[in-house]
Design an enzyme around this catalytic site. Structure first.
Site, PDB file in Angstrom:
ATOM      1  N   GLY A   1       0.640  -1.334   0.014  1.00 15.92           N
ATOM      2  CA  GLY A   1       0.006   0.035   0.011  1.00 15.92           C
ATOM      3  C   GLY A   1       0.894   1.383   0.073  1.00 15.92           C
ATOM      4  O   GLY A   1       2.099   1.074  -0.351  1.00 15.92           O
ATOM      5  N   LEU A   2       0.304   2.175   0.356  1.00 15.98           N
ATOM      6  CA  LEU A   2       1.208   3.595   0.381  1.00 15.98           C
ATOM      7  C   LEU A   2       2.446   3.339   1.265  1.00 15.98           C
ATOM      8  O   LEU A   2       3.434   3.834   0.893  1.00 15.98           O
ATOM      9  CB  LEU A   2       0.369   4.844   0.658  1.00 15.98           C
ATOM     10  CG  LEU A   2      -0.812   5.409  -0.165  1.00 15.98           C
ATOM     11  CD1 LEU A   2      -1.485   6.387   0.421  1.00 15.98           C
ATOM     12  CD2 LEU A   2       0.183   5.793  -1.341  1.00 15.98           C
TER      13      LEU A   2
ATOM     14  N   GLY B   1       3.980   0.789   2.367  1.00 12.57           N
ATOM     15  CA  GLY B   1       4.835  -0.348   1.854  1.00 12.57           C
ATOM     16  C   GLY B   1       5.536   0.284   0.585  1.00 12.57           C
ATOM     17  O   GLY B   1       6.951   0.183   0.549  1.00 12.57           O
TER      18      GLY B   1
ATOM     19  N   ARG C   1     -19.684  13.120  13.941  1.00  7.13           N
ATOM     20  CA  ARG C   1     -19.668  11.547  13.682  1.00  7.13           C
ATOM     21  C   ARG C   1     -20.000  10.549  14.807  1.00  7.13           C
ATOM     22  O   ARG C   1     -20.660   9.622  14.522  1.00  7.13           O
ATOM     23  CB  ARG C   1     -18.103  11.362  13.246  1.00  7.13           C
ATOM     24  CG  ARG C   1     -18.118  11.747  11.531  1.00  7.13           C
ATOM     25  CD  ARG C   1     -16.727  10.958  11.019  1.00  7.13           C
ATOM     26  NE  ARG C   1     -16.391  11.258  10.146  1.00  7.13           N
ATOM     27  CZ  ARG C   1     -15.184  10.784   9.432  1.00  7.13           C
ATOM     28  NH1 ARG C   1     -14.341  10.138   9.694  1.00  7.13           N
ATOM     29  NH2 ARG C   1     -15.226  11.497   7.945  1.00  7.13           N
TER      30      ARG C   1
ATOM     31  N   HIS D   1     -14.250   1.297  10.317  1.00  3.01           N
ATOM     32  CA  HIS D   1     -13.315   2.251   9.002  1.00  3.01           C
ATOM     33  C   HIS D   1     -11.897   2.080   9.098  1.00  3.01           C
ATOM     34  O   HIS D   1     -11.434   1.933   8.193  1.00  3.01           O
ATOM     35  CB  HIS D   1     -14.036   3.375   9.185  1.00  3.01           C
ATOM     36  CG  HIS D   1     -13.700   4.501   8.018  1.00  3.01           C
ATOM     37  ND1 HIS D   1     -13.611   4.105   6.592  1.00  3.01           N
ATOM     38  CD2 HIS D   1     -13.029   5.774   8.281  1.00  3.01           C
ATOM     39  CE1 HIS D   1     -13.131   5.180   6.110  1.00  3.01           C
ATOM     40  NE2 HIS D   1     -12.747   6.104   6.838  1.00  3.01           N
TER      41      HIS D   1
ATOM     42  N   GLU E   1      -1.089   1.896   8.180  1.00  2.00           N
ATOM     43  CA  GLU E   1      -2.122   1.724   9.063  1.00  2.00           C
ATOM     44  C   GLU E   1      -1.740   0.534  10.202  1.00  2.00           C
ATOM     45  O   GLU E   1      -2.543   0.425  11.231  1.00  2.00           O
ATOM     46  CB  GLU E   1      -3.525   1.386   8.324  1.00  2.00           C
ATOM     47  CG  GLU E   1      -4.753   1.280   9.131  1.00  2.00           C
ATOM     48  CD  GLU E   1      -6.083   1.234   8.415  1.00  2.00           C
ATOM     49  OE1 GLU E   1      -6.006   1.667   7.183  1.00  2.00           O
ATOM     50  OE2 GLU E   1      -6.946   0.881   8.968  1.00  2.00           O
TER      51      GLU E   1
ATOM     52  N   LEU F   1      -3.243   8.875   4.984  1.00  6.85           N
ATOM     53  CA  LEU F   1      -2.507   8.936   3.732  1.00  6.85           C
ATOM     54  C   LEU F   1      -1.171   9.531   4.102  1.00  6.85           C
ATOM     55  O   LEU F   1      -0.048   8.807   3.775  1.00  6.85           O
ATOM     56  CB  LEU F   1      -3.018   9.550   2.463  1.00  6.85           C
ATOM     57  CG  LEU F   1      -4.560   8.952   2.309  1.00  6.85           C
ATOM     58  CD1 LEU F   1      -5.153   9.723   0.948  1.00  6.85           C
ATOM     59  CD2 LEU F   1      -4.395   7.464   2.056  1.00  6.85           C
TER      60      LEU F   1
END
Ligand SMILES: Cc1cc2nc3c(=O)[nH]c(=O)nc-3n(C[C@H](O)[C@H](O)[C@H](O)COP(=O)(O)OP(=O)(O)OC[C@H]3O[C@@H](n4cnc5c(N)ncnc54)[C@H](O)[C@@H]3O)c2cc1C
Ligand code: SF4
Ligand code: FES
Lengths: 594, 217, 249
Positions: free
Chosen positions: A12-13, A15, A297, A364, A389, A405
């Site tokens: 992902g981002l 890695g 939220r 989420h 994450e 991100l």
């Protein structure tokens, strides 16, 4: 000089950023991922990425970004590294910009920024409605370039099973399974960086992708890599329920006047639009007259949970409430909400302009993750690093939108060079490790596979997984009650026993997805317990963790990081103080200026 | 950067040449051929005159071979290779473009066969001295006639779609709108050629000269 | 529960690349908003065919389940599309599910699309940055270029455009529309344009843009609505100019 070797698990981002940094320093990298890295979960991020560039002349600063992040996280994050991340964020945006990300632009050709939850500033850079996809592709392209130059070697259909740890407790590589041949192999490396993403699957259905199972994190825990703040799980109030996935429905639907309600009669059978006004329960408007449907939220999330689980008023007895925009004129909807209404239509085949949408809160994001040291993404096991994450350190008790991100890229960018430095500092690298260390691990993993493939049982892994998800979603997401958490843990332990009797309906050794799922499931169950036990122990409410019996934040007793350890094959929780050297904790309130 | 790095593959050259020759000279020749044969619509005499003129151009063999036969042979021959490498799937994906693609492949084959036969009968066997009378005689054979009709329609269609393809494949029609316009242009070309071709055939078959009144004036 | 409606699904099974193919039929319980992925998951939970025979769960690729990762492309009722957005209620039954035919089969519905990633390498589909260290901001990009480039950068490498392309088959090496569109994207970017001629040369190599025969199926099949035919035309225009100048110079 000895040429070190690094392994990155997860593309992902985080890695990919780690991979690029390592490759750039001239050290070869092996990159492992279950899915081709371009298909990693990071592509799902829609909103954007935060950086205080002050491009709109609002006087935004990295210090304010830092403060928002710490405050939003309810002061549970160790502060020094968060500060560094916020300071690095503008540079990260510049880098992504140089990599060609098609960010939205101002007429002058500069990056455009939007406002996001938890801040007063236009701080979020975005690329259409698919920022995560665009960022991931930019990094993926750079990695491909290094791959073409022979610096990166990809194993893209390969599942990490366990770390190879020698007798001195030092990581020497990994053991992974090829998902086509189902062959188990070990790979030597001087340092291994984990960037295996989120854990949504332990909640059954979530907004996460299929491979976000947390299996790798759990496997590491069982090998002595600590796991921190597992109980902090972010729930998004409005997602589109689906049997396969809960797809995000943006807050803007409520922002544009959408109303949330359920039929007052739980046995209601009529179509929603034919239910008269008087027989509808606009519970948010009734319970929170001041904010109505636009309560923050977490409050919206809790209210919906209360309606479904306590009041038993979910639509058709299901876990869902109506989010109604049918009273808003069509032109307004098409002008302001078209993109998000289309998602609903595409996946449900129902036009939300004609029929109220069914929504429900969804798991989420996990703030918790692999414990890292607060300096360079190193875990407590020498040679193992973590970023993205899957580690815990940037978001405290609650993550701000568009901050993930940036934390992934920052963390990955830190982990790469740190791993290289560590690898170079080793007197003897992985090549010097005894081959028995590798053989032993390989044998252990092969035996597990063999056992699963040959055992005769009565349990189906999909069924166990579904039940696990139901337990976790009902008791361990939004509202946490100790007696329920105890019950949940007991139920999970029952599942753990049942999982020992799994019967794989596929016993072949070619692309057998049942086998790798069964392997993941065993790990997911353990991680689910880490989350549940962490929640049970923490008797306060902080960030995303809410206990009605302990409704206040309790800094005196709980301004502490939870650290789960694996001791004698059991989860043991311990606590360590939070570094609050930069900003003194103050109360966090949603209903007033901070 | 060295020059070789930016040089394309030979298949690129051949494909582009194929596309180009389709229009020039093959397409242009087709236009000329239809034009000169339209003389039949005026009178048999006029046809024979035009025919005579063409048969007596200077460097005739060189022009015929260099500008017509060889390019046509290449376009057709390489076209067959292209045909072999494609695989129609129009039953699964019945979109207009896909129909055209499929039809283009087969009309290409038909046109190639037809033109070959047409050259053989009307140019080779007659040593390039066919007259209105000989052609009209051929047309009385119903098989000849049918082949003429099919061949003319296939060639016209192939040229029309070819114009569209050409404009797209050379990036001359670059936006979706321009490509639609190019498609319409191709349709006009295809239809015009079909109509003119059929009229010419009718003229030979029925001894029909709708423009004969030009002469009597 | 419910009205007992059933969903009939036929799946083409193949245990491996060299194994024989066969069809299996399943009868599943209908639920609202069911998609093809849910069907495949139901089968995994109870792998029994319609006529009561025990079988194995079906191997297939999926990840995001929201049509953004590109994993789950397959043939559904004969058409290439994403399984996660294929709603059962919008499909004729029995629903026929097959693997894509233009990529090497792995097992059942899973295929190997490595060819696409290799092609991206061939055309240097990246921006050649000097390094990740701090070098300041990127080049300015006009909103117009952004608006043209952003849709192109949405390509999820699903492979649908190759699957539907009649020019992609066992006789050819054609890289397909997606890759050509990426060439356009990178050539459009101010820094990317520095490698423009190399990219164009690569896309004029074997299996390059010349193999496009303008069937234009790609643009209909693309789940991301990428203007592929415009990309092909734009790259074509640049390509022949470069080729011509190369031959002349
Ligand atoms: C719907 C949605 C919207 C979001 N929107 C935003 C947003 O707008 N802004 C924001 O900042 N954040 C957002 N987030 C959060 C953000 O997307 C994620 O936190 C982030 O992308 C995680 O990236 P990662 O690199 O850590 O992991 P991932 O992208 O999840 O990648 C994990 C990688 O690990 C690999 N992997 C996992 N397990 C194994 C194993 N056992 N063996 C080998 N490989 C393995 C996977 O194949 C994958 O390559 C959103 C999240 C969701 C769900
Ligand atoms: S261009 Fe469209 S169809 Fe082709 S791979 Fe990309 S997203 Fe799929
Ligand atoms: S699962 Fe990602 S596109 Fe369907």
């Amino acid at each position: 000089m000895r040429q070190p070797k690094i392994i990155v698990v997860g593309g992902g981002l985080a890695g990919l950023m780690a991979t690029i940094r390592v490759a750039e320093s001239g050290v070869p990298v092996d990159l492992f991922s279950i899915v081709p890295v371009k298909r990693s979960h990071s592509v799902c991020a829609q909103g954007g990425i935060n950086a205080a560039k002050n491009q709109k002349g609002e006087g935004d600063t990295t210090a304010k970004h830092f403060d928002d992040t710490i405050y939003g996280g309810d002061f549970l994050a160790n502060q020094p590294l968060v500060k560094r991340m916020c300071e690095a964020a503008p540079g990260i945006i510049d880098l992504l910009d140089r990599m060609g990300v098609m960010f939205n632009r101002t007429p002058e050709g500069l990056l455009d920024y939007r406002r996001f939850g938890g801040t007063l500033y236009h701080r979020t850079a975005f690329a259409g409605a698919t920022t995560g996809q665009q960022l991931l592709y930019a990094l993926d392209e750079q990695v491909r370039r290094h791959e073409a130059e022979g610096k990166v070697h990809k194993f893209e259909s390969s599942m990490f099973l366990s770390a190879v740890i020698d007798d001195c407790g030092v990581c020497r590589g990994i053991c992974a399974m090829d998902l086509r041949t189902m062959e188990v192999k070990t790979y030597a490396a001087d340092a291994v960086i984990f960037a295996t993403g989120g854990i949504g699957a332990i909640f059954g259905r979530s907004t996460n992708s299929v491979v976000c199972t947390g299996s790798a994190q759990s496997a590491l825990l069982q090998q002595g890599v600590d796991y921190a703040n597992g109980e902090f799980i972010q729930v998004h109030p409005t997602a589109i329920p689906g049997e396969d996935k809960l797809r995000l429905m943006s807050e803007s639907a409520r922002g544009e006047g959408g109303r949330v309600w359920v039929p007052r009669n739980p046995a209601e059978k009529r179509a929603p639009r034919s239910i008269p006004e008087g027989e509808r329960f606009y519970f948010l408007e009734e319970w929170y007259p001041k904010y109505g449907n636009l309560v923050p939220r977490d409050i919206a999330t809790r209210a919906i949970h209360r309606i479904v689980y306590q009041e038993k008023l979910g639509i058709d007895g299901q876990a869902a409430v109506y989010l109604d925009v049918t009273h808003i004129p069509r032109e307004t909807l098409d002008r302001k909400l078209e993109g998000i209404l289309e998602i609903y239509e595409k996946f449900l085949g129902v036009d939300p302009r004609e029929e109220p949408m069914k929504v429900f809160p969804a798991m989420h994001y996990t703030m918790g993750g692999v414990w890292v040291n607060g300096e360079d993404q190193a875990t407590n096991v020498p040679g193992i690093y973590a970023a993205g994450e899957c580690e815990y350190q940037y978001h405290g008790a609650n993550r701000l939108g568009a901050n993930s991100l940036v934390s992934c890229i920052f963390g990955g960018g830190l982990a790469g060079p740190a791993a290289v430095k560590y690898a170079k500092s080793l007197e003897k690298g992985a090549e010097a490790a005894a081959s028995t260390v590798f053989d032993r691990e390989k044998k252990r993993q092969e035996e597990k596979n063999q056992a699963l493939l040959s055992q005769d049982g009565t349990e189906n892994p999909m069924t166990i997984w579904r039940e696990l998800g139901d337990i976790m979603t009902e008791h361990v997401t939004v509202t946490r009650i100790n007696k329920n958490l105890e019950k949940a843990d007991a139920q999970i332990r029952v599942l753990q026993e049942r999982a020992k009797k799994m019967n794989l309906s596929d016993r072949t050794r070619w692309s057998n997805q049942t086998l790798n799922f069964a392997r993941e499931l065993e790990n997911m169950i353990i991680l689910a317990r880490v989350v549940t036990l962490g929640a049970l122990a923490r008797n306060e409410s902080r960030g995303a963790h809410y206990k009605p019996d302990f409704p206040e934040r309790d800094d005196a007793n709980w301004l502490k990081t939870t650290r789960a350890k694996w001791v004698n094959s059991e989860i043991r929780l311990s606590y360590e103080p939070v570094d609050i050297s930069q900003i003194t904790p103050r109360p966090r309130r949603y209903d007033a200026a901070k | 950067m060295s020059a070789t790095e930016t040089q394309p593959d030979s298949s690129y050259f051949l494909r582009k040449l194929h596309s180009f020759t389709g229009l020039l000279p093959v397409g242009a020749f087709l236009a000329e051929h239809f034009w000169s044969n339209s003389a039949a619509l005026v009178s048999a005499r006029k046809y024979d005159d035009v025919s005579q003129d063409l048969q007596t151009i200077p460097f005739r063999l060189i022009v015929e071979w260099g500008a017509i036969f060889l390019p046509m042979l290449f376009h057709g021959g390489y076209g067959v290779y292209i045909w072999w490498r494609g695989k129609s799937n129009v039953s699964a994906y019945p979109w207009v473009g896909n129909w055209l693609y499929t039809a283009q492949r087969y009309t290409g084959l038909i046109a190639f066969a037809y033109i070959g036969w047409h050259l053989y009968t009307e140019r080779w066997l007659t040593h390039g001295r066919s007259t209105y009378a000989t052609v009209a005689h051929d047309m009385r054979n119903p098989w000849y006639l049918a082949f003429f009709v099919v061949g003319v329609l296939a060639s016209s269609f192939h040229l029309g779609v070819g114009v569209w393809n050409f404009l797209c494949k050379w990036g001359l029609a670059a936006t979706a709108r321009a490509q639609q316009a190019a498609g319409r242009l191709g349709a006009v070309v295809g239809i015009t050629f079909s109509v003119v071709g059929i009229l010419i055939i009718l003229s030979f078959r029925l001894n029909w000269h709708p423009f004969a009144f030009y002469i009597t004036k | 529960m419910g009205d007992g409606k059933q969903v009939i699904v036929k799946v083409k099974r193949q245990a491996g690349p060299k194994q024989p193919a066969r069809w299996e039929e399943f009868s599943l319980k209908w639920r609202p908003s069911m998609n093809v992925i849910i069907c495949l998951r139901d089968i995994a939970e109870s792998p029994v065919t319609r006529d009561g025979k025990k079988t194995t769960p079906i191997t297939y690729d999926s990840n995001c389940l929201e049509e953004i990762c590109g994993s789950c492309a397959m043939l559904i009722n004969g058409k290439a599309r994403m399984a996660c957005s294929a709603l059962v209620d919008q499909l004729d039954q029995p629903i026929r599910i097959e693997p894509m035919s233009k990529f090497p089969l792995v097992r059942d519905l899973a295929v190997d699309r490595q060819f696409m990633f290799e092609s991206l390498k061939r055309v240097k589909a990246w921006i050649p940055i000097d390094g990740t260290y701090d070098l300041g901001e990127g080049p300015r990009v006009s909103p117009e270029i952004q608006e043209q480039g952003y849709p192109l950068s949405n390509c999820i490498s699903c492979g649908n455009c190759l699957e539907v392309c009649p020019q992609v088959n066992e006789h050819s090496q054609f890289v397909g529309a997606a890759i050509i569109s990426q060439v356009r994207l990178f050539n459009m970017h101010p820094t990317g344009a520095m490698n423009k001629s190399e990219r164009l040369a690569a896309i004029m190599g074997p299996g390059g843009i010349q193999d496009c025969a303008n069937a234009q199926n790609c643009v209909h099949a693309c789940p991301k609505n990428i203007p592929l035919t415009e990309s092909i035309a734009a790259v074509n225009r640049d390509a022949w100019k470069q080729a011509l100048l190369g031959w002349l110079g």
